[in-house]
Scaffold this motif. Sequence first.
Motif, PDB file in Angstrom:
ATOM      1  N   PRO A  55       5.292  18.615  10.935  1.00  9.25           N
ATOM      2  CA  PRO A  55       4.045  18.488  11.704  1.00  9.25           C
ATOM      3  C   PRO A  55       2.951  19.376  11.129  1.00  9.25           C
ATOM      4  CG  PRO A  55       5.927  18.675  13.167  1.00  9.25           C
ATOM      5  CD  PRO A  55       6.448  18.938  11.788  1.00  9.25           C
ATOM      6  N   GLY A  56       1.722  18.870  11.160  1.00  6.46           N
ATOM      7  CA  GLY A  56       0.612  19.655  10.629  1.00  6.46           C
ATOM      8  C   GLY A  56      -0.608  18.805  10.376  1.00  6.46           C
ATOM      9  N   PHE A  57      -1.569  19.351   9.637  1.00 10.91           N
ATOM     10  CA  PHE A  57      -2.811  18.655   9.309  1.00 10.91           C
ATOM     11  C   PHE A  57      -2.752  18.176   7.861  1.00 10.91           C
ATOM     12  CE2 PHE A  57      -4.061  20.920  13.046  1.00 10.91           C
ATOM     13  CZ  PHE A  57      -5.038  20.139  13.632  1.00 10.91           C
ATOM     14  N   TYR A  58      -3.031  16.895   7.658  1.00 13.89           N
ATOM     15  CA  TYR A  58      -2.959  16.315   6.322  1.00 13.89           C
ATOM     16  C   TYR A  58      -4.099  15.334   6.093  1.00 13.89           C
ATOM     17  CZ  TYR A  58       1.882  17.944   6.659  1.00 13.89           C
ATOM     18  OH  TYR A  58       3.001  18.708   6.825  1.00 13.89           O
ATOM     19  N   TYR A  59      -4.583  15.287   4.856  1.00 10.60           N
ATOM     20  CA  TYR A  59      -5.419  14.169   4.444  1.00 10.60           C
ATOM     21  C   TYR A  59      -4.534  12.939   4.262  1.00 10.60           C
ATOM     22  CZ  TYR A  59      -9.672  16.850   3.424  1.00 10.60           C
ATOM     23  OH  TYR A  59     -10.816  17.616   3.522  1.00 10.60           O
ATOM     24  N   ILE A  60      -5.040  11.774   4.689  1.00  6.08           N
ATOM     25  CA  ILE A  60      -4.389  10.497   4.430  1.00  6.08           C
ATOM     26  C   ILE A  60      -5.042   9.904   3.187  1.00  6.08           C
ATOM     27  CG2 ILE A  60      -3.950   8.170   5.323  1.00  6.08           C
ATOM     28  CD1 ILE A  60      -4.357   9.379   8.162  1.00  6.08           C
ATOM     29  N   VAL A  61      -4.239   9.580   2.175  1.00  8.45           N
ATOM     30  CA  VAL A  61      -4.760   9.015   0.930  1.00  8.45           C
ATOM     31  C   VAL A  61      -4.039   7.696   0.666  1.00  8.45           C
ATOM     32  CG1 VAL A  61      -5.203   9.388  -1.512  1.00  8.45           C
ATOM     33  CG2 VAL A  61      -5.139  11.347   0.058  1.00  8.45           C
ATOM     34  N   VAL A  62      -4.828   6.639   0.452  1.00  3.23           N
ATOM     35  CA  VAL A  62      -4.273   5.293   0.302  1.00  3.23           C
ATOM     36  C   VAL A  62      -4.435   4.811  -1.138  1.00  3.23           C
ATOM     37  CG1 VAL A  62      -4.243   2.938   1.201  1.00  3.23           C
ATOM     38  CG2 VAL A  62      -4.933   4.830   2.688  1.00  3.23           C
ATOM     39  N   ASN A  63      -3.339   4.296  -1.680  1.00  6.73           N
ATOM     40  CA  ASN A  63      -3.311   3.787  -3.041  1.00  6.73           C
ATOM     41  C   ASN A  63      -2.804   2.340  -3.014  1.00  6.73           C
ATOM     42  OD1 ASN A  63      -2.948   3.264  -5.754  1.00  6.73           O
ATOM     43  ND2 ASN A  63      -1.300   4.738  -6.040  1.00  6.73           N
TER      44      ASN A  63
ATOM     45  N   PHE B 277       0.864  -1.179   0.000  1.00  5.29           N
ATOM     46  CA  PHE B 277       0.000   0.000   0.000  1.00  5.29           C
ATOM     47  C   PHE B 277       0.903   1.231   0.000  1.00  5.29           C
ATOM     48  CE2 PHE B 277      -4.265  -1.474   2.057  1.00  5.29           C
ATOM     49  CZ  PHE B 277      -4.241  -2.639   1.313  1.00  5.29           C
ATOM     50  N   LYS B 278       0.555   2.221  -0.797  1.00  2.20           N
ATOM     51  CA  LYS B 278       1.268   3.490  -0.772  1.00  2.20           C
ATOM     52  C   LYS B 278       0.356   4.540  -0.157  1.00  2.20           C
ATOM     53  CE  LYS B 278       4.274   6.493  -3.485  1.00  2.20           C
ATOM     54  NZ  LYS B 278       4.918   6.724  -4.809  1.00  2.20           N
ATOM     55  N   VAL B 279       0.891   5.281   0.798  1.00  9.99           N
ATOM     56  CA  VAL B 279       0.103   6.285   1.507  1.00  9.99           C
ATOM     57  C   VAL B 279       0.702   7.657   1.264  1.00  9.99           C
ATOM     58  CG1 VAL B 279      -0.647   7.102   3.774  1.00  9.99           C
ATOM     59  CG2 VAL B 279      -0.672   4.659   3.261  1.00  9.99           C
ATOM     60  N   TYR B 280      -0.166   8.600   0.922  1.00  7.22           N
ATOM     61  CA  TYR B 280       0.234   9.977   0.693  1.00  7.22           C
ATOM     62  C   TYR B 280      -0.290  10.855   1.824  1.00  7.22           C
ATOM     63  CZ  TYR B 280       0.848   8.336  -4.130  1.00  7.22           C
ATOM     64  OH  TYR B 280       1.232   7.639  -5.253  1.00  7.22           O
ATOM     65  N   LEU B 281       0.494  11.857   2.193  1.00  5.90           N
ATOM     66  CA  LEU B 281       0.004  12.945   3.027  1.00  5.90           C
ATOM     67  C   LEU B 281      -0.220  14.136   2.107  1.00  5.90           C
ATOM     68  CD1 LEU B 281       2.228  12.791   6.247  1.00  5.90           C
ATOM     69  CD2 LEU B 281       0.039  11.661   5.779  1.00  5.90           C
ATOM     70  N   ARG B 282      -1.474  14.614   2.058  1.00  9.23           N
ATOM     71  CA  ARG B 282      -1.827  15.745   1.202  1.00  9.23           C
ATOM     72  C   ARG B 282      -2.250  16.936   2.062  1.00  9.23           C
ATOM     73  NH1 ARG B 282      -3.059  15.310  -4.287  1.00  9.23           N
ATOM     74  NH2 ARG B 282      -2.731  13.247  -5.221  1.00  9.23           N
TER      75      ARG B 282
ATOM     76  N   TYR C 111      -3.121  -5.385   7.260  1.00  7.91           N
ATOM     77  CA  TYR C 111      -4.235  -4.895   8.070  1.00  7.91           C
ATOM     78  C   TYR C 111      -3.833  -3.748   8.989  1.00  7.91           C
ATOM     79  CZ  TYR C 111      -7.832  -4.602  11.694  1.00  7.91           C
ATOM     80  OH  TYR C 111      -8.758  -4.129  12.584  1.00  7.91           O
ATOM     81  N   ASN C 112      -2.847  -3.944   9.867  1.00  6.58           N
ATOM     82  CA  ASN C 112      -2.493  -2.924  10.848  1.00  6.58           C
ATOM     83  C   ASN C 112      -0.996  -2.673  10.731  1.00  6.58           C
ATOM     84  OD1 ASN C 112      -2.738  -1.105  12.928  1.00  6.58           O
ATOM     85  ND2 ASN C 112      -2.820  -2.645  14.557  1.00  6.58           N
ATOM     86  N   SER C 113      -0.626  -1.653   9.963  1.00  9.11           N
ATOM     87  CA  SER C 113       0.772  -1.497   9.574  1.00  9.11           C
ATOM     88  C   SER C 113       1.274  -0.078   9.820  1.00  9.11           C
ATOM     89  CB  SER C 113       0.950  -1.851   8.092  1.00  9.11           C
ATOM     90  OG  SER C 113       0.583  -3.194   7.848  1.00  9.11           O
ATOM     91  N   TRP C 114       2.609   0.017   9.905  1.00  7.44           N
ATOM     92  CA  TRP C 114       3.277   1.300  10.114  1.00  7.44           C
ATOM     93  C   TRP C 114       3.588   1.979   8.788  1.00  7.44           C
ATOM     94  CZ3 TRP C 114       3.379   3.486  14.664  1.00  7.44           C
ATOM     95  CH2 TRP C 114       3.418   2.710  15.814  1.00  7.44           C
ATOM     96  N   TYR C 115       3.474   3.318   8.786  1.00  7.09           N
ATOM     97  CA  TYR C 115       3.884   4.147   7.658  1.00  7.09           C
ATOM     98  C   TYR C 115       4.694   5.307   8.225  1.00  7.09           C
ATOM     99  CZ  TYR C 115       0.527   1.440   5.021  1.00  7.09           C
ATOM    100  OH  TYR C 115      -0.146   0.399   4.425  1.00  7.09           O
ATOM    101  N   VAL C 116       5.896   5.473   7.709  1.00  9.10           N
ATOM    102  CA  VAL C 116       6.833   6.464   8.229  1.00  9.10           C
ATOM    103  C   VAL C 116       7.073   7.540   7.170  1.00  9.10           C
ATOM    104  CG1 VAL C 116       9.214   6.830   8.955  1.00  9.10           C
ATOM    105  CG2 VAL C 116       7.946   4.853   9.804  1.00  9.10           C
TER     106      VAL C 116
END
Length: 362
Positions: A245-253, A211-216, A234-239
């Motif tokens: 630091p701030g507010f971001y949408y989490i987008v999963v691809n 899974f690739k995760v973006y912070l937008r 299922y329950n994984s770490w993304y670094v």
Amino acid sequence: EFGQLSNGKGQYMFAGTTAGVQIRRGIISFGVNDFIPPGAVITDVKLVMHMSKTIALSKRVKLHRVTKNWGEGNSDAFGEEGGGAASDSMDATWAHNFYNTEYWNSPGGDYSPVESGQANVYAIGFYTWTDPQMIADVQNWVNNVSPDFGWMLIGDESELATAKRFDTREHPDITVRPKLIVTYTLNYLALKMKSLTEGLTYNGSIVPDTFKVYLRNSFAPYSVIDSTATYNNYNSWYVFNNASPGFYYIVVNQRNSINTWSKLPQSFAAGLPYKNYNFTSAATQAYGNNLVLIGSNYCFYSGDVNKDNNINLTDVLLVYNAATIFQTGYVVTDVTGNNIVDLTDLLITYNNSTKFIIEQRP
């Protein structure tokens, strides 16, 4: 009898020798990778256990890092539990790491000869193990240098009647259960995310995949600030090493699911606490409620094979063509992750195309 006794679900475990010339050892693991982000710097480790019964004065109890995976079955001894119970499926025993199908290489368990820590245990009460080697062990587990199989508790086995009884996680009094206290630092943003796709859970089990995760950004045009990829289970770490630091949408691809956004921008802090986000708990966790319920979990819609953010006839045709030639392997048209493109992949994609599933985003 050799390998026939264990106490997988007991509220006590033992280390040392009994008055009847029997050696007792315990194994303990906390699964630190579930709670500590990869890349964290471990600065201190303490194991706290409660000793609730003893038949000798002060004796040393050592910790050694276990080097082979082991199980915990449903055996549960009665009374004071010192006699053990009949070994149950998956139990660790003196002979087995998994009763009764797998064996230790050495009877009594496989562990590093290097001592990780020790404590002199005497009267009933709490005891703490702490040592630089314990810090090194946990750091190696977090960094995946060595697998986390926990520690073996080994008491004084040089004479009779040295056994110490320790309370386990099954003890009804939560205040006496074992505790692992780990101090660590983080220099980046970390996300612990629960997520699943419809196709990869279709057969009732979870198929891991990348899974690739973006912070937008939380504001238009919602630019990508950072991204990372993980082999998700299922329950994984993304670094995220580059985002501030701030507010971001989490987008999963994922390779053939519709890209899915978090319901709202999420707050990320530097270091601790790390961010937890669970897409599987409710449809409202995704922007536009863009999740499908499979069993008890909400999942990303599968079937966006050409990744145009729209599950439509083009995707259906791609899967159909792959199925007619019996395509196999790690391919985008295999939405169920079983390395075979077949009718199941086609049905999932077709059903979602009739629902006009598209990426929902602000």
